[in-house]
Write an enzyme that holds these catalytic residues in place. Structure first.
Site, PDB file in Angstrom:
ATOM      1  N   SER A  58       0.801  -1.195  -0.001  1.00 20.59           N
ATOM      2  CA  SER A  58      -0.064   0.054  -0.160  1.00 20.59           C
ATOM      3  C   SER A  58       0.931   1.308   0.108  1.00 20.59           C
ATOM      4  O   SER A  58       1.958   1.201   0.341  1.00 20.59           O
ATOM      5  CB  SER A  58      -0.885  -0.158   1.056  1.00 20.59           C
ATOM      6  OG  SER A  58      -0.221  -0.140   2.457  1.00 20.59           O
ATOM      7  N   GLU A  77       1.050   5.584   0.413  1.00 25.94           N
ATOM      8  CA  GLU A  77       0.332   6.840   1.117  1.00 25.94           C
ATOM      9  C   GLU A  77       0.917   8.109   0.200  1.00 25.94           C
ATOM     10  O   GLU A  77       2.176   8.295  -0.122  1.00 25.94           O
ATOM     11  CB  GLU A  77       0.924   7.189   2.352  1.00 25.94           C
ATOM     12  CG  GLU A  77       0.360   8.658   2.912  1.00 25.94           C
ATOM     13  CD  GLU A  77       0.664   8.834   4.429  1.00 25.94           C
ATOM     14  OE1 GLU A  77       0.325   8.110   5.368  1.00 25.94           O
ATOM     15  OE2 GLU A  77       1.648   9.684   4.397  1.00 25.94           O
ATOM     16  N   ARG A 124      -6.309  10.343  15.322  1.00 26.63           N
ATOM     17  CA  ARG A 124      -6.876  11.664  16.264  1.00 26.63           C
ATOM     18  C   ARG A 124      -6.249  12.746  15.484  1.00 26.63           C
ATOM     19  O   ARG A 124      -7.169  13.724  15.366  1.00 26.63           O
ATOM     20  CB  ARG A 124      -6.117  11.341  17.288  1.00 26.63           C
ATOM     21  CG  ARG A 124      -6.406  12.383  18.468  1.00 26.63           C
ATOM     22  CD  ARG A 124      -5.514  12.723  19.430  1.00 26.63           C
ATOM     23  NE  ARG A 124      -4.141  13.377  18.843  1.00 26.63           N
ATOM     24  CZ  ARG A 124      -3.310  13.990  19.522  1.00 26.63           C
ATOM     25  NH1 ARG A 124      -3.278  13.630  21.002  1.00 26.63           N
ATOM     26  NH2 ARG A 124      -2.199  14.626  18.967  1.00 26.63           N
ATOM     27  N   ASP A 176      -3.194  15.999  14.677  1.00 27.49           N
ATOM     28  CA  ASP A 176      -2.541  16.966  15.355  1.00 27.49           C
ATOM     29  C   ASP A 176      -3.187  18.168  15.182  1.00 27.49           C
ATOM     30  O   ASP A 176      -3.777  18.637  14.332  1.00 27.49           O
ATOM     31  CB  ASP A 176      -1.007  16.973  14.700  1.00 27.49           C
ATOM     32  CG  ASP A 176      -0.282  15.745  14.844  1.00 27.49           C
ATOM     33  OD1 ASP A 176      -0.671  14.930  15.988  1.00 27.49           O
ATOM     34  OD2 ASP A 176       0.637  15.650  14.164  1.00 27.49           O
ATOM     35  N   HIS A 209       4.984   7.224  21.094  1.00 31.08           N
ATOM     36  CA  HIS A 209       4.415   8.772  20.633  1.00 31.08           C
ATOM     37  C   HIS A 209       4.879   9.906  21.719  1.00 31.08           C
ATOM     38  O   HIS A 209       4.917   9.688  22.842  1.00 31.08           O
ATOM     39  CB  HIS A 209       2.767   8.639  20.702  1.00 31.08           C
ATOM     40  CG  HIS A 209       2.083  10.005  20.026  1.00 31.08           C
ATOM     41  ND1 HIS A 209       2.025  11.061  20.518  1.00 31.08           N
ATOM     42  CD2 HIS A 209       1.705   9.993  18.552  1.00 31.08           C
ATOM     43  CE1 HIS A 209       1.477  11.839  19.661  1.00 31.08           C
ATOM     44  NE2 HIS A 209       1.229  11.081  18.802  1.00 31.08           N
ATOM     45  N   ASP A 240       0.787   3.690  25.073  1.00 33.95           N
ATOM     46  CA  ASP A 240       0.716   3.435  23.298  1.00 33.95           C
ATOM     47  C   ASP A 240       0.009   2.284  22.881  1.00 33.95           C
ATOM     48  O   ASP A 240      -1.110   2.304  22.390  1.00 33.95           O
ATOM     49  CB  ASP A 240       1.828   3.626  22.639  1.00 33.95           C
ATOM     50  CG  ASP A 240       2.321   4.846  22.234  1.00 33.95           C
ATOM     51  OD1 ASP A 240       1.626   5.800  22.303  1.00 33.95           O
ATOM     52  OD2 ASP A 240       3.574   5.034  22.000  1.00 33.95           O
ATOM     53  N   GLN A 243       3.860   4.003  12.347  1.00 34.12           N
ATOM     54  CA  GLN A 243       4.984   5.197  11.945  1.00 34.12           C
ATOM     55  C   GLN A 243       6.112   4.641  11.479  1.00 34.12           C
ATOM     56  O   GLN A 243       6.520   3.419  11.688  1.00 34.12           O
ATOM     57  CB  GLN A 243       5.198   5.966  13.380  1.00 34.12           C
ATOM     58  CG  GLN A 243       5.781   7.165  13.015  1.00 34.12           C
ATOM     59  CD  GLN A 243       5.050   8.163  12.156  1.00 34.12           C
ATOM     60  OE1 GLN A 243       5.589   8.114  10.799  1.00 34.12           O
ATOM     61  NE2 GLN A 243       4.329   9.165  12.479  1.00 34.12           N
ATOM     62  N   PHE A 257      10.889  15.296  10.518  1.00 34.69           N
ATOM     63  CA  PHE A 257       9.667  14.478  10.731  1.00 34.69           C
ATOM     64  C   PHE A 257       9.956  13.422  12.016  1.00 34.69           C
ATOM     65  O   PHE A 257       9.169  13.087  12.842  1.00 34.69           O
ATOM     66  CB  PHE A 257       9.389  13.385   9.562  1.00 34.69           C
ATOM     67  CG  PHE A 257       8.965  14.287   8.307  1.00 34.69           C
ATOM     68  CD1 PHE A 257       8.636  15.607   8.357  1.00 34.69           C
ATOM     69  CD2 PHE A 257       9.251  13.794   7.013  1.00 34.69           C
ATOM     70  CE1 PHE A 257       8.126  16.332   7.347  1.00 34.69           C
ATOM     71  CE2 PHE A 257       8.741  14.541   6.115  1.00 34.69           C
ATOM     72  CZ  PHE A 257       8.169  15.598   5.971  1.00 34.69           C
ATOM     73  N   HIS A 281       3.896  -0.829   3.694  1.00 36.19           N
ATOM     74  CA  HIS A 281       2.907   0.463   3.538  1.00 36.19           C
ATOM     75  C   HIS A 281       3.976   1.466   3.100  1.00 36.19           C
ATOM     76  O   HIS A 281       4.894   1.521   4.232  1.00 36.19           O
ATOM     77  CB  HIS A 281       2.013   0.810   4.510  1.00 36.19           C
ATOM     78  CG  HIS A 281       1.427   2.036   4.359  1.00 36.19           C
ATOM     79  ND1 HIS A 281       0.279   2.147   3.611  1.00 36.19           N
ATOM     80  CD2 HIS A 281       1.672   3.455   5.041  1.00 36.19           C
ATOM     81  CE1 HIS A 281      -0.190   3.405   3.617  1.00 36.19           C
ATOM     82  NE2 HIS A 281       0.514   4.044   4.416  1.00 36.19           N
TER      83      HIS A 281
END
Length: 293
Positions: free
Chosen positions: A6, A8, A98, A100, A146, A155, A173, A213, A263
């Site tokens: 997959s 993004e 959720r 940011d 996180h 988490d 992530q 990042f 991914h």
């Protein structure tokens, strides 16, 4: 073809960026991914562009789009309406997050405050989506803590809540050490999380940007990686060769540990992801298309 791929993408801001995005989509579509996801900016800032990109994917390609949806800066009614609009045009897969706080910049997470009339967290959004329709739902997972979480266990507890609410897959992530993912997967299984946990792979096109990042999301950048990219800022061809090698080695180690699904965070560029997948034997092996100006 073994396993699932997959990719993004993010919705383009300009006409030139849109052309670049669709060139990338055209090339990566040859690998026949299981789905492609389209991101949703902080506070819903790209809502219309995300929707337009997803709609075009449905209309002009055979790809299966998954739209990101976040809790930030929207009421339950607004998000429910967005979800219904996706279902109505044929979208059956949502990446529920959720999100940011608006105005965030890489390296500096803002303070997230749930809206009283909104979905407070991703688990709430997942439950709300399942009430609307039988969406396939992917959620985020964090192999490294996180930044806003109190612990790795917290988490995992949060991920379990999202799965229990109806999520069918977790996507991690990005990370740069295979052991990081393997430890996380082992702990997730011990916690009773049985859904697929797909590793998120970020090919490094710009090392400085990746460091920003990583700081924002709590991912560790190994010291050895900095040495590999040192002095290559003005040598893009060499930098890309190094980046492809780093990603291939990471994925090979994951494959040795039984990982079949991947991914890729493409940053709307096809070259590195396409090369990595070809080297690893991932995806279909079709001839590259002739690109028109």
């Amino acid at each position: 073809m073994t396993g699932n791929l997959s990719f993004e993408f993010f919705p383009p801001k300009t006409e030139a960026m849109e052309e670049s995005l669709w060139r990338a989509i055209q090339r990566l579509a040859l690998l026949q991914p299981n789905f492609v996801s389209v991101t949703y900016g902080a506070g819903g800032s790209t809502r219309e562009r995300t929707h337009a990109t997803v709609a075009r994917l449905l209309a002009e390609t055979d790809l299966v789009p998954a739209s990101h949806l976040t809790c930030v800066n929207a009421s339950r009614d607004e998000l429910d309406a967005v979800a219904r609009s996706y279902w109505d045009i044929g979208v059956r897969h949502i990446v529920a997050l959720r999100g940011d706080a608006p105005g965030d910049t890489p390296g500096s997470l803002g303070q997230y405050v749930p809206r009283a009339d909104g979905y407070a967290y991703a688990a709430d959004l997942v439950a709300g989506l399942k009430d609307i329709a039988d969406f396939e739902i992917s959620v985020a997972a964090y192999p490294e803590r996180h930044p806003e979480s109190s612990s790795l266990q917290a988490d995992l507890d949060n991920l379990k809540r999202k799965i229990d609410a109806g999520a069918t897959r977790a996507i991690t992530q990005f990370f740069f050490e295979a052991d990081t993912y393997c430890r996380f997967l082992e702990n997730a299984r011990k916690a009773g999380i049985t859904v697929p946990i797909v590793p998120g792979i970020l090919p490094v096109t710009n090392f400085g940007q990746v460091c920003k990042f990583a700081k924002a999301c709590g991912a560790a950048v190994p010291a050895w990686m900095g040495g590999l990219f040192e002095g290559l800022d003005d040598e893009p061809d060499t930098r890309h060769l190094v980046a492809a090698t780093v990603a291939v080695k990471l994925c090979e180690k994951l494959q040795e540990n039984g990982v079949e699904d991947f991914h890729f965070y493409t940053l709307n560029r096809a070259e590195l992801t396409l090369a990595i997948c070809r080297v690893l034997g991932l995806g279909a092996r079709a001839a590259a298309p002739a690109l028109t100006a």
